[in-house]
Design a protein around this motif. Structure first.
Motif, PDB file in Angstrom:
ATOM      1  N   TYR A  93       3.439   3.761  -1.531  1.00  0.00           N
ATOM      2  CA  TYR A  93       2.177   3.045  -1.300  1.00  0.00           C
ATOM      3  C   TYR A  93       1.781   2.234  -2.530  1.00  0.00           C
ATOM      4  O   TYR A  93       1.402   1.066  -2.421  1.00  0.00           O
ATOM      5  CB  TYR A  93       1.066   4.039  -0.947  1.00  0.00           C
ATOM      6  CG  TYR A  93      -0.284   3.358  -0.808  1.00  0.00           C
ATOM      7  CD1 TYR A  93      -0.593   2.636   0.334  1.00  0.00           C
ATOM      8  CD2 TYR A  93      -1.224   3.419  -1.838  1.00  0.00           C
ATOM      9  CE1 TYR A  93      -1.818   1.995   0.456  1.00  0.00           C
ATOM     10  CE2 TYR A  93      -2.450   2.787  -1.724  1.00  0.00           C
ATOM     11  CZ  TYR A  93      -2.744   2.077  -0.575  1.00  0.00           C
ATOM     12  OH  TYR A  93      -3.960   1.439  -0.456  1.00  0.00           O
ATOM     13  N   GLY A  94       1.881   2.843  -3.701  1.00  0.00           N
ATOM     14  CA  GLY A  94       1.529   2.134  -4.924  1.00  0.00           C
ATOM     15  C   GLY A  94       2.430   0.933  -5.146  1.00  0.00           C
ATOM     16  O   GLY A  94       1.971  -0.142  -5.532  1.00  0.00           O
ATOM     17  N   ALA A  95       3.726   1.093  -4.866  1.00  0.00           N
ATOM     18  CA  ALA A  95       4.670  -0.008  -5.045  1.00  0.00           C
ATOM     19  C   ALA A  95       4.375  -1.153  -4.084  1.00  0.00           C
ATOM     20  O   ALA A  95       4.380  -2.325  -4.467  1.00  0.00           O
ATOM     21  CB  ALA A  95       6.098   0.490  -4.843  1.00  0.00           C
ATOM     22  N   ALA A  96       4.096  -0.816  -2.815  1.00  0.00           N
ATOM     23  CA  ALA A  96       3.806  -1.844  -1.810  1.00  0.00           C
ATOM     24  C   ALA A  96       2.494  -2.556  -2.121  1.00  0.00           C
ATOM     25  O   ALA A  96       2.389  -3.784  -1.985  1.00  0.00           O
ATOM     26  CB  ALA A  96       3.752  -1.226  -0.420  1.00  0.00           C
ATOM     27  N   LEU A  97       1.481  -1.805  -2.533  1.00  0.00           N
ATOM     28  CA  LEU A  97       0.185  -2.402  -2.858  1.00  0.00           C
ATOM     29  C   LEU A  97       0.301  -3.362  -4.041  1.00  0.00           C
ATOM     30  O   LEU A  97      -0.226  -4.488  -3.999  1.00  0.00           O
ATOM     31  CB  LEU A  97      -0.835  -1.303  -3.164  1.00  0.00           C
ATOM     32  CG  LEU A  97      -2.235  -1.779  -3.588  1.00  0.00           C
ATOM     33  CD1 LEU A  97      -2.877  -2.599  -2.473  1.00  0.00           C
ATOM     34  CD2 LEU A  97      -3.112  -0.585  -3.968  1.00  0.00           C
ATOM     35  N   VAL A  98       0.994  -2.944  -5.084  1.00  0.00           N
ATOM     36  CA  VAL A  98       1.154  -3.799  -6.259  1.00  0.00           C
ATOM     37  C   VAL A  98       1.958  -5.047  -5.901  1.00  0.00           C
ATOM     38  O   VAL A  98       1.639  -6.158  -6.350  1.00  0.00           O
ATOM     39  CB  VAL A  98       1.842  -3.020  -7.402  1.00  0.00           C
ATOM     40  CG1 VAL A  98       2.221  -3.957  -8.544  1.00  0.00           C
ATOM     41  CG2 VAL A  98       0.911  -1.935  -7.922  1.00  0.00           C
ATOM     42  N   THR A  99       3.003  -4.901  -5.091  1.00  0.00           N
ATOM     43  CA  THR A  99       3.789  -6.059  -4.665  1.00  0.00           C
ATOM     44  C   THR A  99       2.924  -7.058  -3.924  1.00  0.00           C
ATOM     45  O   THR A  99       2.998  -8.276  -4.160  1.00  0.00           O
ATOM     46  CB  THR A  99       4.958  -5.619  -3.770  1.00  0.00           C
ATOM     47  OG1 THR A  99       5.791  -4.713  -4.483  1.00  0.00           O
ATOM     48  CG2 THR A  99       5.784  -6.821  -3.329  1.00  0.00           C
ATOM     49  N   PHE A 100       2.075  -6.563  -3.022  1.00  0.00           N
ATOM     50  CA  PHE A 100       1.166  -7.445  -2.270  1.00  0.00           C
ATOM     51  C   PHE A 100       0.219  -8.178  -3.209  1.00  0.00           C
ATOM     52  O   PHE A 100       0.025  -9.399  -3.096  1.00  0.00           O
ATOM     53  CB  PHE A 100       0.372  -6.620  -1.251  1.00  0.00           C
ATOM     54  CG  PHE A 100      -0.717  -7.399  -0.573  1.00  0.00           C
ATOM     55  CD1 PHE A 100      -0.420  -8.324   0.425  1.00  0.00           C
ATOM     56  CD2 PHE A 100      -2.047  -7.203  -0.927  1.00  0.00           C
ATOM     57  CE1 PHE A 100      -1.429  -9.045   1.047  1.00  0.00           C
ATOM     58  CE2 PHE A 100      -3.055  -7.921  -0.306  1.00  0.00           C
ATOM     59  CZ  PHE A 100      -2.743  -8.852   0.680  1.00  0.00           C
ATOM     60  N   LEU A 101      -0.365  -7.465  -4.163  1.00  0.00           N
ATOM     61  CA  LEU A 101      -1.308  -8.087  -5.092  1.00  0.00           C
ATOM     62  C   LEU A 101      -0.615  -9.096  -6.006  1.00  0.00           C
ATOM     63  O   LEU A 101      -1.191 -10.142  -6.344  1.00  0.00           O
ATOM     64  CB  LEU A 101      -1.996  -7.004  -5.926  1.00  0.00           C
ATOM     65  CG  LEU A 101      -2.926  -6.054  -5.151  1.00  0.00           C
ATOM     66  CD1 LEU A 101      -3.486  -4.984  -6.080  1.00  0.00           C
ATOM     67  CD2 LEU A 101      -4.055  -6.825  -4.491  1.00  0.00           C
TER      68      LEU A 101
END
Length: 247
Positions: free
Chosen positions: A128-136
C-alpha cells in the motif's frame, strides 16, 4: 526460538517473484515519465533502481533466515536497506548538471531516490505504501510540473547568454527587441570573449530575464538571430535551449 517465530524470516519463491515484478511495474511507471521528457535517468534506469532496491530489501529480511535459529543471533531487517538510502545519492548526483546559474537534473535525482524507497517498500511487502507513493510521484511529475510551469514562469528569472560581434548600438537594439515582447531584464553583464580568435571582437552578453510567455521568448529569439552580428543564443532554462545564428 519457536518454529512459528522463525518462519517470518522465510519467503516463498512465488511471493518473491510477485514483489520483484511489482517493483518493476512501479519503477517503470515513474521511469516512463522521465523517458518521455528526455531526462538523463529514464525508463530502464528507474526500473533497475527499483528492482535492485527490492532485491536488497528481500535479501536483508530473508537472505539470512537460516541463521535465525542460531543462539545469540539477532536479526535486523533494516541493516541493508539503510545502506541503499545512503548509497543511492551517488547515482542521483550523476544526473545533476549545472549550466551557469541554471541547475538541471534535481527532479530526476529525487525520482531516483524515491524509486529506491518504493523498491524497499515492495521488498518488505509494504504494498500500500509503495502504491500510494508511486501515485503521488506520478501526480507530482505530470500534474504539478505543468502547474509549476504555468503559474511560476513569470516569477522566475532565467539566464540568457548571447554571443555577438562588438558593434556600437547593437546592445541597445537587442534590449529593445526583448522589451517589445514584454521580457523584463533584471540584470545584465558584458564580458569580452577571449576564447575565439576572430577578426572582429566578440563579446558575451548575459541577461537575467523574466519571461511572461514562452511564445514571446521564441519570437524575441527569432528577431535577435536576424542580426548579422549575433553568433549564438543560449537559454538553458528552456530545456537547454541553444541556437546558433545563421550567417
Amino acid at each position: 526460538m519457536s518454529m512459528a517465530s522463525s518462519g517470518i524470516w522465510h519467503i516463498t519463491y512465488l511471493d518473491m517473484t510477485i514483489r520483484i515484478l511489482v517493483a518493476l511495474l512501479l519503477g517503470g511507471l515513474i521511469g516512463f515519465e522521465r523517458e518521455v521528457n528526455n531526462h538523463a535517468a529514464g525508463f530502464r534506469t528507474h526500473i533497475l533502481v527499483c528492482i535492485g532496491s527490492a532485491t536488497i530489501m528481500l535479501l536483508s529480511i530473508y537472505g539470512f533466515g537460516d541463521f535465525a535459529k542460531e543462539l545469540n543471533v539477532r536479526m535486523d531487517p533494516a541493516r541493508l536497506a539503510a545502506q541503499v538510502i545512503t548509497g543511492i545519492g551517488f547515482l542521483g548526483a550523476g544526473a545533476i548538471i549545472r549550466t551557469g546559474s541554471y541547475v538541471s537534473g534535481l527532479t530526476t535525482a529525487a525520482s531516483i531516490w524515491v524509486v529506491a524507497a518504493i523498491g524497499l517498500c515492495v521488498g518488505a511487502g509494504f504494498y500500500y505504501g509503495a502504491a500510494l507513493v508511486t501515485f503521488l510521484v506520478l501526480v507530482s511529475l505530470f500534474i504539478f510540473n505543468k502547474w509549476e510551469k504555468y503559474l511560476l514562469r513569470k516569477f522566475r528569472k532565467h539566464e540568457m547568454s548571447i554571443e555577438i560581434y562588438d558593434r556600437p548600438g547593437l546592445l541597445g537594439e537587442l534590449v529593445e527587441k526583448l522589451s517589445e515582447q514584454g521580457i523584463q531584464i533584471s540584470k545584465m553583464s558584458v564580458q569580452p570573449n577571449d576564447e575565439k580568435e576572430e577578426r572582429k571582437r566578440t563579446v558575451l552578453v548575459r541577461f537575467n530575464v523574466k519571461v511572461p510567455q514562452a511564445d514571446r521568448m521564441v519570437r524575441a529569439i527569432d528577431y535577435i538571430t536576424a542580426f548579422e552580428e549575433v553568433l549564438s543564443i543560449e537559454l538553458p532554462a528552456f530545456s537547454g535551449y541553444s541556437k546558433a545564428a545563421s550567417s
